[in-house]
Write a protein that holds these residues in place. Structure first.
Motif, PDB file in Angstrom:
ATOM      1  N   TYR A  79       0.815  -1.217   0.000  1.00 55.84           N
ATOM      2  CA  TYR A  79       0.000   0.000   0.000  1.00 55.84           C
ATOM      3  C   TYR A  79       0.846   1.262   0.000  1.00 55.84           C
ATOM      4  CZ  TYR A  79      -3.818   3.168   1.151  1.00 55.84           C
ATOM      5  OH  TYR A  79      -4.729   4.191   1.136  1.00 55.84           O
ATOM      6  N   PHE A  80       1.829   1.311   0.900  1.00 52.89           N
ATOM      7  CA  PHE A  80       2.595   2.543   1.066  1.00 52.89           C
ATOM      8  C   PHE A  80       3.806   2.646   0.146  1.00 52.89           C
ATOM      9  CE2 PHE A  80       0.401   2.127   5.181  1.00 52.89           C
ATOM     10  CZ  PHE A  80      -0.291   3.323   5.165  1.00 52.89           C
ATOM     11  N   VAL A  81       4.445   1.537  -0.162  1.00 51.81           N
ATOM     12  CA  VAL A  81       5.656   1.575  -0.987  1.00 51.81           C
ATOM     13  C   VAL A  81       5.319   1.365  -2.469  1.00 51.81           C
ATOM     14  CG1 VAL A  81       7.909   0.524  -1.402  1.00 51.81           C
ATOM     15  CG2 VAL A  81       7.090   0.791   0.936  1.00 51.81           C
ATOM     16  N   LEU A  82       4.541   0.327  -2.752  1.00 48.64           N
ATOM     17  CA  LEU A  82       4.232  -0.010  -4.140  1.00 48.64           C
ATOM     18  C   LEU A  82       2.979   0.691  -4.670  1.00 48.64           C
ATOM     19  CD1 LEU A  82       4.996  -3.837  -4.002  1.00 48.64           C
ATOM     20  CD2 LEU A  82       6.510  -1.983  -4.719  1.00 48.64           C
ATOM     21  N   ASP A  83       2.219   1.318  -3.797  1.00 48.42           N
ATOM     22  CA  ASP A  83       1.015   2.075  -4.157  1.00 48.42           C
ATOM     23  C   ASP A  83       0.040   1.224  -4.982  1.00 48.42           C
ATOM     24  OD1 ASP A  83      -0.549   4.378  -3.991  1.00 48.42           O
ATOM     25  OD2 ASP A  83       0.169   5.118  -5.933  1.00 48.42           O
ATOM     26  N   MET A  84      -0.223   0.010  -4.516  1.00 49.45           N
ATOM     27  CA  MET A  84      -1.125  -0.905  -5.207  1.00 49.45           C
ATOM     28  C   MET A  84      -2.572  -0.639  -4.800  1.00 49.45           C
ATOM     29  SD  MET A  84       1.109  -4.410  -4.784  1.00 49.45           S
ATOM     30  CE  MET A  84       0.136  -5.475  -5.798  1.00 49.45           C
ATOM     31  N   SER A  85      -3.504  -1.065  -5.638  1.00 45.48           N
ATOM     32  CA  SER A  85      -4.925  -0.939  -5.310  1.00 45.48           C
ATOM     33  C   SER A  85      -5.293  -1.991  -4.263  1.00 45.48           C
ATOM     34  CB  SER A  85      -5.782  -1.132  -6.555  1.00 45.48           C
ATOM     35  OG  SER A  85      -5.728  -2.481  -6.978  1.00 45.48           O
ATOM     36  N   ARG A  86      -6.412  -1.806  -3.596  1.00 46.38           N
ATOM     37  CA  ARG A  86      -6.832  -2.748  -2.553  1.00 46.38           C
ATOM     38  C   ARG A  86      -7.045  -4.154  -3.105  1.00 46.38           C
ATOM     39  NH1 ARG A  86     -10.961   1.327   0.332  1.00 46.38           N
ATOM     40  NH2 ARG A  86      -9.382   2.579   1.369  1.00 46.38           N
ATOM     41  N   ILE A  89      -3.737  -5.691  -3.682  1.00 46.70           N
ATOM     42  CA  ILE A  89      -3.131  -6.001  -2.381  1.00 46.70           C
ATOM     43  C   ILE A  89      -3.705  -7.309  -1.841  1.00 46.70           C
ATOM     44  CG2 ILE A  89      -2.952  -5.285   0.030  1.00 46.70           C
ATOM     45  CD1 ILE A  89      -2.815  -2.381  -0.987  1.00 46.70           C
TER      46      ILE A  89
END
Length: 127
Positions: A79-86, A89
Motif C-alpha cells: 500500500y505505502f511503498v508499491l502504491d497498489m490498489s486494494r 493487495i
C-alpha cells in the motif's frame, strides 16, 4: 554470533537445547510430505522434541500470529511503498500467504518448542 539464543534455534530449526542438529528430517520445507516430519530425538543431546502427544498442536496458535504479521507487512509494503490498489493487495497477500505456508509452519513449530525448552551450554559441548 546468535548461537546460544532462542532466535538462532527459531530461524535455523536446530535443537533448542544444544543447537547442533536440525530438528527436521528434510531441509526442503517445500516437500509437502516432509514439511512437518521431525526426528524423534536429537542425536547430539538426546532431547525428545515431542514432549507429549499432540504437543505441536499449540503451534497452530503461533502460526496465526506469524501469518498475520506477514500479511500486515505485505499490506504496508504494497500500500505505502508499491502504491497498489486494494484488490491487487488482496491477491498479493493471498499469493504470499500460500507461498510462505511451509515457512510459517516450521517457524511456528520452532517458536512453540523454544517456549518450553532452553539452551544448555553443557549439553551443547558434549561430543
Amino acid at each position: 554470533m546468535l548461537k546460544g539464543t532462542k532466535l538462532y534455534s527459531i530461524f535455523t530449526g536446530t535443537c533448542p537445547v544444544c543447537q547442533n542438529e536440525s530438528m527436521y528430517t528434510s531441509s526442503n520445507m517445500y516437500n509437502p510430505k516432509k514439511t512437518q516430519e521431525m526426528h524423534e530425538r536429537c542425536s547430539h543431546c538426546n532431547t525428545k522434541y515431542k514432549i507429549e502427544p499432540s504437543f505441536f498442536y499449540g503451534s497452530m496458535y503461533v502460526s496465526y500470529g506469524v501469518g498475520i504479521a506477514i500479511a500486515m507487512a505485505i499490506f504496508v509494503i504494497a500500500y505505502f511503498v508499491l502504491d497498489m490498489s486494494r484488490w491487487n493487495i488482496f491477491w498479493f497477500i493471498t499469493l504470499v500467504s500460500v507461498v510462505s505456508l511451509p515457512v510459517v509452519i516450521r517457524i511456528s513449530r520452532n517458536i512453540w518448542i523454544n517456549i518450553f525448552m532452553d539452551y544448555d551450554k553443557e549439553k551443547a559441548r558434549k561430543s
